[in-house]
Design a protein around this motif. Structure first.
Motif, PDB file in Angstrom:
ATOM      1  N   ASP A   1      97.472  34.642  66.640  1.00 53.52           N
ATOM      2  CA  ASP A   1      96.620  35.781  66.974  1.00 53.52           C
ATOM      3  C   ASP A   1      95.924  36.305  65.730  1.00 53.52           C
ATOM      4  N   LEU A   2      96.630  36.328  64.611  1.00 52.17           N
ATOM      5  CA  LEU A   2      96.031  36.767  63.354  1.00 52.17           C
ATOM      6  C   LEU A   2      94.920  35.813  62.933  1.00 52.17           C
ATOM      7  N   ALA A   3      95.176  34.528  63.032  1.00 54.35           N
ATOM      8  CA  ALA A   3      94.155  33.543  62.664  1.00 54.35           C
ATOM      9  C   ALA A   3      92.939  33.677  63.563  1.00 54.35           C
ATOM     10  N   SER A   4      93.167  33.871  64.852  1.00 56.57           N
ATOM     11  CA  SER A   4      92.047  34.039  65.770  1.00 56.57           C
ATOM     12  C   SER A   4      91.250  35.299  65.447  1.00 56.57           C
ATOM     13  N   ALA A   5      91.932  36.360  65.079  1.00 55.19           N
ATOM     14  CA  ALA A   5      91.262  37.632  64.809  1.00 55.19           C
ATOM     15  C   ALA A   5      90.310  37.539  63.624  1.00 55.19           C
ATOM     16  N   THR A   6      90.597  36.677  62.669  1.00 52.81           N
ATOM     17  CA  THR A   6      89.710  36.567  61.510  1.00 52.81           C
ATOM     18  C   THR A   6      88.327  36.050  61.892  1.00 52.81           C
ATOM     19  N   THR A   7      88.199  35.414  63.072  1.00 53.52           N
ATOM     20  CA  THR A   7      86.903  34.872  63.477  1.00 53.52           C
ATOM     21  C   THR A   7      86.008  35.925  64.124  1.00 53.52           C
TER      22      THR A   7
ATOM     23  N   ARG B   1      80.774  47.302  64.458  1.00 52.40           N
ATOM     24  CA  ARG B   1      80.437  48.041  65.676  1.00 52.40           C
ATOM     25  C   ARG B   1      81.379  49.209  65.912  1.00 52.40           C
ATOM     26  N   HIS B   2      82.586  49.110  65.334  1.00 51.28           N
ATOM     27  CA  HIS B   2      83.598  50.146  65.578  1.00 51.28           C
ATOM     28  C   HIS B   2      84.289  50.543  64.274  1.00 51.28           C
ATOM     29  N   PRO B   3      83.558  51.163  63.340  1.00 48.76           N
ATOM     30  CA  PRO B   3      84.197  51.575  62.079  1.00 48.76           C
ATOM     31  C   PRO B   3      85.274  52.641  62.278  1.00 48.76           C
ATOM     32  N   SER B   4      85.150  53.440  63.319  1.00 46.57           N
ATOM     33  CA  SER B   4      86.214  54.360  63.717  1.00 46.57           C
ATOM     34  C   SER B   4      86.730  53.914  65.080  1.00 46.57           C
ATOM     35  N   GLY B   5      87.965  54.241  65.378  1.00 47.60           N
ATOM     36  CA  GLY B   5      88.551  53.751  66.619  1.00 47.60           C
ATOM     37  C   GLY B   5      88.716  52.245  66.640  1.00 47.60           C
ATOM     38  N   LEU B   6      88.944  51.643  65.463  1.00 42.93           N
ATOM     39  CA  LEU B   6      89.018  50.187  65.385  1.00 42.93           C
ATOM     40  C   LEU B   6      90.228  49.634  66.124  1.00 42.93           C
ATOM     41  N   ALA B   7      91.364  50.311  66.052  1.00 39.33           N
ATOM     42  CA  ALA B   7      92.566  49.803  66.717  1.00 39.33           C
ATOM     43  C   ALA B   7      92.344  49.677  68.223  1.00 39.33           C
ATOM     44  N   GLN B   8      91.686  50.671  68.809  1.00 43.72           N
ATOM     45  CA  GLN B   8      91.404  50.607  70.241  1.00 43.72           C
ATOM     46  C   GLN B   8      90.467  49.430  70.552  1.00 43.72           C
ATOM     47  N   ALA B   9      89.470  49.206  69.696  1.00 45.04           N
ATOM     48  CA  ALA B   9      88.547  48.091  69.911  1.00 45.04           C
ATOM     49  C   ALA B   9      89.268  46.751  69.778  1.00 45.04           C
ATOM     50  N   VAL B  10      90.192  46.653  68.827  1.00 41.62           N
ATOM     51  CA  VAL B  10      90.962  45.427  68.653  1.00 41.62           C
ATOM     52  C   VAL B  10      91.851  45.180  69.864  1.00 41.62           C
TER      53      VAL B  10
ATOM     54  N   ALA C   1      91.324  46.078  72.916  1.00 37.03           N
ATOM     55  CA  ALA C   1      90.479  45.606  74.024  1.00 37.03           C
ATOM     56  C   ALA C   1      90.041  44.172  73.791  1.00 37.03           C
ATOM     57  N   ARG C   2      89.691  43.831  72.556  1.00 38.03           N
ATOM     58  CA  ARG C   2      89.196  42.481  72.253  1.00 38.03           C
ATOM     59  C   ARG C   2      90.309  41.444  72.339  1.00 38.03           C
ATOM     60  N   ALA C   3      91.499  41.802  71.847  1.00 33.93           N
ATOM     61  CA  ALA C   3      92.612  40.843  71.803  1.00 33.93           C
ATOM     62  C   ALA C   3      93.445  40.857  73.076  1.00 33.93           C
ATOM     63  N   GLY C   4      93.252  41.868  73.914  1.00 34.36           N
ATOM     64  CA  GLY C   4      94.041  41.954  75.135  1.00 34.36           C
ATOM     65  C   GLY C   4      95.497  42.246  74.859  1.00 34.36           C
ATOM     66  N   CYS C   5      95.750  43.178  73.931  1.00 39.42           N
ATOM     67  CA  CYS C   5      97.123  43.502  73.561  1.00 39.42           C
ATOM     68  C   CYS C   5      97.315  45.015  73.595  1.00 39.42           C
ATOM     69  N   SER C   6      98.535  45.457  73.360  1.00 39.95           N
ATOM     70  CA  SER C   6      98.826  46.884  73.348  1.00 39.95           C
ATOM     71  C   SER C   6      98.234  47.534  72.108  1.00 39.95           C
ATOM     72  N   LEU C   7      98.091  48.857  72.157  1.00 38.21           N
ATOM     73  CA  LEU C   7      97.545  49.586  71.016  1.00 38.21           C
ATOM     74  C   LEU C   7      98.471  49.465  69.801  1.00 38.21           C
TER      75      LEU C   7
END
Length: 339
Positions: free
Chosen positions: A5-11, A19-28, A30-36
């Protein structure tokens, strides 16, 4: 969070954080399909590894791309213009020195244009990564493969012989639309350049005496080109584009270098006149040809006579320069020239 998942996230994190300099954890999340909670751990990992930079108060953090950056995109080749992906999807996300950015844009658009115009494929995948030390580009298509294309267009069965022709420059299957400069100059922009196609691979290293050598193949179909440019390089696009002129000041394509080691192997030496004619093919298009004998211990009398007496007599407008010749090679060349 799993390492995959970490390797995939680097892409995708480089474009996501812009696009999301604030609220990045929430955007991640949603993008990764994981818990906050998992997304926050992933953001922390990416920050620790240099993919993100954090600022602001603990309860309202702000993020931006770090020194490590990567964009990966896939495009259908039909109707694709090579300039738009660079300007729209890649260039805005990287912070490269100006002269490296110029070289990378040139390499990016040249390689993508090759895939569009020559690959006969349907898809192209592009990855651009920035590290602390390098900019790294990978362009791969699902077409027929470069060496298969050369085999059909120029009747060159041996991929090593095809690579020798490519290394000369001015080789193109579409002379009405192309000059055969693209791959030649792109390879010279890079510190590291790898070409994979049709179960064969060739490597170009800027610091290596014999620039082109065979590598370990990683691709059976299509073509893939990887290149890396050091961020602190003193090389510039202007210097490279002028390097094939005799005076080093103009944009003429007047000189070339031939890595003759490409035609040799464990059981194959430079022995025959037909090999010499293969070396001499199209050299009449240049004013100067540098023959690099790095890694070649000996040559046969027929090879030497055909190249250094017959060709030299018939094509006197081409200056042949001998480079890195062993004692045996130099002696054989001197013998046929004396005759």
């Amino acid at each position: 969070m799993a390492r995959t998942d970490l390797a995939s996230a680097t892409t995708w994190i480089t474009s996501l954080v812009q696009r999301h300099p604030s609220g990045l954890a929430q955007a991640v999340a949603a993008r990764a399909g994981c818990s906050l909670a998992k997304a926050r751990r992933l953001v922390h990992q990416l920050t620790e590894l240099g993919w993100l930079k954090r600022s602001g108060p603990l309860n309202r953090p702000q993020f931006e791309a770090g020194p490590m950056r990567q964009i990966v995109q896939r495009y259908p080749l039909q109707g694709l213009d090579e300039d738009r992906p660079w300007a729209r999807d890649f260039a805005p996300h990287f912070s490269l020195p100006a002269h490296v950015r110029e070289m990378m844009q040139h390499a990016f658009t040249e390689l993508l244009n090759n895939a569009i115009d020559h690959s006969e494929g349907t898809q192209v995948a592009i990855s651009l990564r920035q590290t602390n030390n390098h900019a790294q580009l990978l362009v791969s298509d699902d077409g027929r493969g470069l060496f298969d294309k050369i085999r059909e267009g120029f009747d060159i069965e041996d991929p090593a012989a095809a690579m020798l022709e490519l290394s000369k420059g001015k080789l193109t299957s579409s002379p009405q639309r192309h000059t055969g400069r693209g791959l030649f100059f792109t390879s010279r922009l890079a510190d590291v350049f790898d070409l994979h196609a049709n179960s064969h691979a060739f490597q170009h290293r800027e610091w290596r005496e014999s620039h082109w050598v065979q590598g370990k193949a990683m691709r059976q179909s299509g073509s893939a080109v990887y290149l890396a440019i050091a961020l602190d390089t003193s090389r510039t696009l202007e210097q490279v584009m002028r390097s094939a002129s005799l005076d080093g000041e103009s944009y003429g394509f007047e000189r070339t270098t031939l890595p003759l080691r490409l035609l040799t192997g464990e059981h194959v030496a430079l022995e025959s006149r037909s090999q010499a004619r293969r070396v001499a093919a199209r050299l009449g298009q240049f004013k100067q040809a540098e023959l690099d004998f790095s890694g070649v211990e000996r040559i046969g009398q027929g090879f030497a006579d055909e190249l250094f007496r017959v060709f030299a007599r018939d094509q006197q407008q081409v200056e042949l320069q001998i480079r890195n010749a062993s004692r045996n090679v130099a002696a054989m060349i001197a013998a046929v020239q004396a005759s």
